[in-house]
Design an enzyme around this catalytic site. Sequence first.
Site, PDB file in Angstrom:
ATOM      1  N   ASP A 155       0.839  -1.195   0.000  1.00  0.00           N
ATOM      2  CA  ASP A 155       0.000   0.000   0.000  1.00  0.00           C
ATOM      3  C   ASP A 155       0.876   1.248   0.000  1.00  0.00           C
ATOM      4  O   ASP A 155       1.935   1.257  -0.632  1.00  0.00           O
ATOM      5  CB  ASP A 155      -0.940  -0.036   1.215  1.00  0.00           C
ATOM      6  CG  ASP A 155      -2.294   0.590   0.932  1.00  0.00           C
ATOM      7  OD1 ASP A 155      -2.338   1.819   0.790  1.00  0.00           O
ATOM      8  OD2 ASP A 155      -3.294  -0.135   0.866  1.00  0.00           O
ATOM      9  N   HIS A 216      -3.453   5.959   3.577  1.00  0.00           N
ATOM     10  CA  HIS A 216      -4.236   4.772   3.221  1.00  0.00           C
ATOM     11  C   HIS A 216      -3.654   3.491   3.811  1.00  0.00           C
ATOM     12  O   HIS A 216      -4.368   2.668   4.396  1.00  0.00           O
ATOM     13  CB  HIS A 216      -4.313   4.687   1.694  1.00  0.00           C
ATOM     14  CG  HIS A 216      -5.304   3.722   1.138  1.00  0.00           C
ATOM     15  ND1 HIS A 216      -5.009   2.409   0.890  1.00  0.00           N
ATOM     16  CD2 HIS A 216      -6.590   3.882   0.759  1.00  0.00           C
ATOM     17  CE1 HIS A 216      -6.064   1.794   0.369  1.00  0.00           C
ATOM     18  NE2 HIS A 216      -7.046   2.675   0.281  1.00  0.00           N
ATOM     19  N   SER A 385     -11.598  -0.905   0.032  1.00  0.00           N
ATOM     20  CA  SER A 385     -10.254  -0.886   0.631  1.00  0.00           C
ATOM     21  C   SER A 385     -10.306  -1.280   2.094  1.00  0.00           C
ATOM     22  O   SER A 385      -9.378  -1.885   2.626  1.00  0.00           O
ATOM     23  CB  SER A 385      -9.656   0.525   0.549  1.00  0.00           C
ATOM     24  OG  SER A 385      -9.077   0.772  -0.694  1.00  0.00           O
TER      25      SER A 385
END
Length: 650
Positions: A155, A216, A385
């Site tokens: 990520d 994220h 996600s």
Amino acid sequence: MSLRRKLVRLRPLIATAIMLALLPAAPAFADDPTPTPSPSAAASAEEKIEEGLAVDGGTVRAIVELTDPGQHAPVAGKAAADSVEVLLQPQSQPFMVVEGTAEELAALAEDPRVTSIHRDRAYPPALASSIKQIGADQAHAAGHTGAGQNVAILDTGIDLDHPFLGNRVVAEACFSAVDASTESLCPNGEPSQTGRGAADATTAKCLLDGVNLCDHGTHVAGIAAGTGGVAPGAGIIAVQVFSRVNDEDLCGAAACLLAYESSLRLALDHVASLTEPIAAVNLSLGGMPYQTTCDDSEEGQIFKPKIDALLARNIATVVAAGNEYFEGASFPACISSAVSVGANDDGDAIADFSNRGALLDLFAPGVDIESSVPDDQMTVYSGTSMATPHVAGALALLKAQSPQTPMPELIAKLVATGRPYVYQVGGAEVRTPRLDVAAAVTGSAPQPDVSQSPPTAPNPTDPGPTDPDPTDPDPTDPDPTDPDPADPEPSGPTPQPEPSQDPTPVPLPTVTVTVTITVTPTPPAKAAPVCTRGTAGKRLTAKQWAKEIHRGSGTMSDETLGCYLKLVGKASKVFPEVTKASSLGKAYRVLKSTRTAKRKLDSALLAGWLNWAHGSNGTKTLGSAEKVRLSKKSTGASLKKAAAKVIKSR
């Protein structure tokens, strides 16, 4: 797809894994790359090059596939002699990354040691207490925490000292592409780095105007293995795979984060070479949406062997299905051997933004999920996600409970024990289980079915982007070069979009995941809506879309139009990389400019993709027209014919 068919699909994988387990140990994966499919020896240089590569002039970042890793030096030497810039040479891999013009790449393709050349594609991140809903609290109470296993988070890096992660980061790496407009997010500034601090998400390159673009990965890691996550005893292997792209034409903003194919390939191989026990690789990112499996696509042929190799080593690859409200899954969740995850909310309903259908393996919570972000903060996000790390964490629990069981069997167990969601896709009944960790750990029977009819549609009053991607294109980007001086500057109106006119919108699953741990009693703010397709299904002409994009002249909000352009960028092979349409100003010019056959086709294509984003179905004509647009052999007549077909299509 029925549960029985899902299990049938997994049986060959189980058999393969058992057979491979009986073979002698293979060498480290980084030194044993998966062979790249190559064209026949008689393939011409033109046949080796992906259609549309630098077709409109300029240079392009491309992957050059080689016959074997030993050809790096001679091919790189030829490239340099022909003025092609060599950006990356991973010595153990049969590919290299270059930047060159169409003519330069064509010359390079004549080398017999080059098997193919294609664009180095880039993928954006795919953006209530969920722990109790999926029964993870019961598993924890019974002593199942994932201890002894690890989850690899590929990520945007991680905040190493975040208290929610409890010092559980056991290994780090970074694979981050670099070129003229793309900066490495590796702390050393190089295309790769391993060791402590390699995946740091708090570096200066992660910041834009005081906002951390790299939050994220920390959020995803917290859901999978944070203190309040699904597997709080598991370790975290953090791998940074994104790059900072400073290209307003591509991003629609000053900068954005993208994960290039070359970085993902190196990262997957790196994970496969590690000696730590790994239960799952988490990929909360995605590209083009597919309605059927994408194993045979150009991208699929590269990534599926890597996912299969990980599975043979008892490592699952868990991928976000995507937030397009689509009957299918985005790449690479569409690969059959990946575990594709959609999102549900805390009411056991498919999230209104989630993709859904027979390609999905599981749903998991993905709405209003609270988890960690850099600088020791907590925040709430929604998206597939957020659902994906719930499944990755669950597999860590199962593998810790039964470390000798082949991973395909553990995946099958999650599918078999999940609570079935029953819904309609294309007139056929689909049953996709929602993750139930307690049932999987104890082996108890699945909970009763949950009917999803009528399906939940995205909220038409506020469909703005909110999956944790703060680098989304700025929909209010002004443009000083308006081709029509009599018209006002295009930017987009502020009213909300029209309500849905389609009584049967395409059903897609939603995911709701919440990890709750806060130092203050203040309740978390509700996550903003996720950027997803509309449901109106009303088709507009290019002229009508141009009117919508003009300030004050349409009915849709800037946020909605900006979201639609983001979705078009994922689905199309033309926009925005070949034809710039990343901002409302640029999209307006594409829609209005029809002075040549090529521009007329671009206008028709963009209007067609915007109609798809608005909720109309069918992309076959668009795909065929894009092939004409990207072909170097297309004539003015063929371009006009393709444009006419797009305009007439319904």
